[in-house]
Design an enzyme around this catalytic site. Structure first.
Site, PDB file in Angstrom:
ATOM      1  N   GLY A  46      -5.908  -0.377   0.412  1.00 55.52           N
ATOM      2  CA  GLY A  46      -4.664   0.230  -0.021  1.00 55.52           C
ATOM      3  C   GLY A  46      -4.823   0.826  -1.407  1.00 55.52           C
ATOM      4  O   GLY A  46      -5.694   0.418  -2.176  1.00 55.52           O
ATOM      5  N   HIS A 130       1.706  -5.626  -1.563  1.00 52.88           N
ATOM      6  CA  HIS A 130       0.830  -5.416  -2.728  1.00 52.88           C
ATOM      7  C   HIS A 130       0.990  -3.991  -3.266  1.00 52.88           C
ATOM      8  O   HIS A 130       1.169  -3.788  -4.465  1.00 52.88           O
ATOM      9  CB  HIS A 130      -0.620  -5.683  -2.304  1.00 52.88           C
ATOM     10  CG  HIS A 130      -1.638  -5.478  -3.373  1.00 52.88           C
ATOM     11  ND1 HIS A 130      -2.326  -6.523  -3.942  1.00 52.88           N
ATOM     12  CD2 HIS A 130      -2.100  -4.351  -3.974  1.00 52.88           C
ATOM     13  CE1 HIS A 130      -3.166  -6.034  -4.858  1.00 52.88           C
ATOM     14  NE2 HIS A 130      -3.051  -4.718  -4.885  1.00 52.88           N
TER      15      HIS A 130
END
Length: 155
Positions: A46, A130
């Site tokens: 990510g 996150h």
């Protein structure tokens, strides 16, 4: 497409709140493409726009199921809790044990401005939380129950 510089812990941009995207144009698509390429190059799962120095609410995620591009994402539901180990491309050499929801539902827009909803479990839920945290200047070390520094002496 280009590899962008990933900002590291200590860079003030990582602690700032990102602005909502209101213009869905070629510049936004280029940012998303660059972020995806940068994430892949760095072997990440990510990447949020602040990590490449852009204070916009944009994230890309790929946990092995294909690229997910989210603009203006927000968590609208969460379920359960699980503690797992996280790392971050902006904080190399450090991981931490972080409690995150087992399952989340996210509302966002795509690169064209169309609204979408996405559900994620386990690793995808963790990655969504996150990366969305990054958009608010929150790093995993802020939520970690325990920090684990990698031993640089390992051979």
């Amino acid at each position: 497409m280009a590899i962008r510089k990933i900002r590291q812990l200590g860079d003030e941009v990582l602690r700032k709140k990102s602005k909502k995207v209101t213009v869905f144009d070629e510049k936004l698509k280029e940012l998303i493409e660059d972020m995806a390429e940068t994430m892949k190059w760095a072997n990440g799962v990510g990447l949020a726009a602040p990590q490449v120095g852009i204070l916009k609410r944009v994230v890309v995620i790929d946990v092995g199921e294909g690229l997910i591009e989210l603009v203006n994402p927000e968590i609208i539901a969460e379920e359960g809790e699980v503690v797992g180990v996280e790392g971050c491309l902006s904080i190399p050499g450090i991981t931490g044990e972080v409690a995150r929801p087992k399952k989340v539902k996210v509302r966002a827009q795509n690169s064209k401005g169309e609204f979408i909803e996405l559900e994620g479990e386990d690793l995808l839920a963790r990655a969504l939380c996150h990366e969305i945290d990054h958009l608010d200047g929150i790093l995993f070390i802020d939520r970690a129950q325990r920090i684990i520094e990698e031993d640089s002496e390992e051979g």
